[in-house]
Design an enzyme around this catalytic site. Structure first.
Site, PDB file in Angstrom:
ATOM      1  N   PHE A   1     -61.494  39.578 -40.382  1.00  0.00           N
ATOM      2  CA  PHE A   1     -60.864  39.549 -41.703  1.00  0.00           C
ATOM      3  C   PHE A   1     -60.688  38.100 -42.127  1.00  0.00           C
ATOM      4  O   PHE A   1     -60.105  37.300 -41.403  1.00  0.00           O
ATOM      5  CB  PHE A   1     -59.501  40.256 -41.688  1.00  0.00           C
TER       6      PHE A   1
ATOM      7  N   LYS B   1     -50.799  31.591 -43.436  1.00  0.00           N
ATOM      8  CA  LYS B   1     -49.655  32.412 -43.000  1.00  0.00           C
ATOM      9  C   LYS B   1     -48.397  31.643 -42.546  1.00  0.00           C
ATOM     10  O   LYS B   1     -47.499  31.447 -43.329  1.00  0.00           O
ATOM     11  CB  LYS B   1     -50.121  33.409 -41.954  1.00  0.00           C
TER      12      LYS B   1
ATOM     13  N   ASP C   1     -60.966  30.486 -37.872  1.00  0.00           N
ATOM     14  CA  ASP C   1     -59.950  30.983 -38.803  1.00  0.00           C
ATOM     15  C   ASP C   1     -58.703  31.288 -37.965  1.00  0.00           C
ATOM     16  O   ASP C   1     -58.617  32.321 -37.313  1.00  0.00           O
ATOM     17  CB  ASP C   1     -60.481  32.245 -39.507  1.00  0.00           C
TER      18      ASP C   1
HETATM   19  C1  LIG Z   1     -54.213  36.983 -43.603  1.00  0.00           C
HETATM   20  C2  LIG Z   1     -55.510  36.425 -43.196  1.00  0.00           C
HETATM   21  C3  LIG Z   1     -56.384  35.840 -44.123  1.00  0.00           C
HETATM   22  C4  LIG Z   1     -56.106  35.835 -45.609  1.00  0.00           C
HETATM   23  O1  LIG Z   1     -54.965  35.110 -45.935  1.00  0.00           O
HETATM   24  P1  LIG Z   1     -54.340  35.274 -47.416  1.00  0.00           P
HETATM   25  O2  LIG Z   1     -53.243  34.247 -47.427  1.00  0.00           O
HETATM   26  O3  LIG Z   1     -53.837  36.677 -47.507  1.00  0.00           O
HETATM   27  O4  LIG Z   1     -55.401  34.998 -48.386  1.00  0.00           O
HETATM   28  C5  LIG Z   1     -57.553  35.283 -43.649  1.00  0.00           C
HETATM   29  N1  LIG Z   1     -57.847  35.289 -42.341  1.00  0.00           N
HETATM   30  C6  LIG Z   1     -57.033  35.842 -41.417  1.00  0.00           C
HETATM   31  C7  LIG Z   1     -57.417  35.802 -39.985  1.00  0.00           C
HETATM   32  C8  LIG Z   1     -55.850  36.448 -41.814  1.00  0.00           C
HETATM   33  O5  LIG Z   1     -55.074  37.041 -40.910  1.00  0.00           O
END
Ligand SMILES: *Cc1c(COP(=O)(O)O)cnc(C)c1O
Length: 400
Positions: free
Chosen positions: A138, A252, A223
């Site tokens: 994700f 986050k 990420d």
């Molecule tokens: C939450 C998340 C995102 C997206 O972050 P947003 O602030 O909601 O755009 C991207 N990568 C990972 C691994 C995430 O957990």
């Protein structure tokens, strides 16, 4: 009564993109949340790995209040002090030499993917534009980020999507090596799949990717939006794997609940961004950067990560005992305070029941109960959750 009123009002005016639980939260303190009737909950989600220091942390609240009365925003045509203090900390505490500050995870990944293409062009390799990502990953909801995401349900209805994305199974080095071709620019992945069900890398997987990237002239982008900032018991998850990426994205937990994101990169890669090539109005704005600095200083306090490791190990033990005792539970996974209990049947009912009992938890991929509590959670809270789970799982055992 009052609750119904707020929820009815919300459902008339907000776009229906979320299926929210029927709770209206008004206040938080440490690991606790309070709804508008005064009912108290223990938070095992932390706003999806965001409020790592818990709610209304005094140092963060003080930093925000102080900065709000001083200077909130001027835009990136100028310098401000908090963004410099934040970038210095991120550089000092990581592999990176330069930082781009933005507002969210998707925005950080979007920028990182732009930087990948710029970098390969700067190196005289304009034919390299493809990014390999993981199935089950994700990376966010903007057009490129959702295309990078390895889950079809996130993409449905938004076609045509940008091209140049390839997905391979997580923990499969052979498939990854086989997917690299002349047009590959980078490999991007979460060190632990978060939304994908809390899936950990097998020993050597990240090191193998690092080797492959170095051999083939590819960039490695991690990420760490969910795994970073102490979640897995080290400041960044990759540090425990003995690898160093070329780029990393954060969001986050970065400002303990204020919207913040960041792209971190080596000097070599960061060179590809030149004045005018990327930007964002709010990025690094003083209010948010001040919150992030206060958050960082607390997370990097001596002993903090050791505490996360200890509490995480305690939680993992407790979950393992539950999994052994209940036929409705399949397996347990966890590192630090990123944990999951995989169930045989869908977990949505369990999540609802736990909420009723005063515990905020989440499920992902239907059957995976996911725990991302504030990093300040204590064994006593874990005990109370596990006791509640024990009772609910016993009921599920009978149904299955
Ligand atoms: C939450 C998340 C995102 C997206 O972050 P947003 O602030 O909601 O755009 C991207 N990568 C990972 C691994 C995430 O957990």
């Amino acid at each position: 009564m009052a609750t119904e009123n707020w929820i009815e009002r919300a459902d008339k005016v907000l776009m229906q993109t979320y299926s929210r639980a029927p709770v209206v939260f008004v206040r938080g303190e440490g690991v606790h949340l309070f709804d508008e009737r005064g009912k108290r909950y223990v938070d095992f989600l932390a706003g999806i790995a965001v409020c790592n220091l818990g709610h209304a942390h005094p140092k963060v609240a003080q930093a925000v209040a102080g900065q709000a009365g001083k200077l909130v925003h001027v835009c990136n045509l100028f310098y401000t002090q908090p963004m410099i203090e934040l970038a210095e900390r991120l550089v000092a505490g990581s592999f990176a030499e330069r930082v781009f500050l933005c507002n969210s995870g998707a925005e950080a990944n979007e920028g990182a993917m732009k930087l990948i293409r710029k970098y390969q062009k700067m190196k005289g390799r304009p034919e390299r534009y493809k990014i390999i990502t993981m199935k089950g990953s994700f990376h966010g909801r903007t057009m490129a980020a959702l295309t990078a995401t390895g889950q079809d349900k996130i993409k449905q209805g938004f076609e045509p999507l940008p091209n140049g994305y390839v997905h391979v199974p997580f923990n499969d080095l052979e498939a990854l090596a086989g997917a690299v071709d002349e047009a590959t620019a980078a490999i991007m992945l979460e060190p632990v799949l978060g939304e994908g069900g809390v899936v950990f890398p097998e020993p050597g997987f990240l090191q193998g990717i690092r080797r492959l990237c170095s051999e083939r002239g590819l960039l490695l982008i991690l990420d760490e939006i969910q795994t970073g900032l102490g979640r897995t018991g080290s400041l960044f998850a990759h540090q425990a794997e003995g690898v160093s990426p070329d780029m990393m994205t954060l969001a986050k937990g970065l400002a303990n609940g204020l919207p913040a994101g960041a792209i971190l990169a080596t000097e070599e890669v960061a060179q590809a961004f030149t004045p005018g090539s990327h930007g964002t109005t709010f990025g690094g704005t003083p209010l948010v950067a001040a919150a992030a600095v206060a958050t960082w200083d607390e997370l990097t306090r001596p002993g903090f990560m050791e505490q996360v490791q200890r509490t995480g190990a305690y939680f993992l033990d407790k979950l393992e005992a539950l999994a052994r005792a209940h036929a409705s539970a399949v397996t347990v996974r966890g590192r630090g305070l990123m944990l999951a209990l995989a169930l045989k049947a869908p977990a949505a009912g369990l999540v609802r029941d736990l909420l009723e009992l005063g515990f905020v938890v989440n499920c992902t991929q239907e059957t995976i109960l996911r725990f991302l509590p504030p990093l300040i959670i204590e064994p006593v809270h874990i005990d109370s959750l596990c006791q509640a789970l024990d009772g609910l799982l016993a009921k599920m055992d009978k149904e299955s």
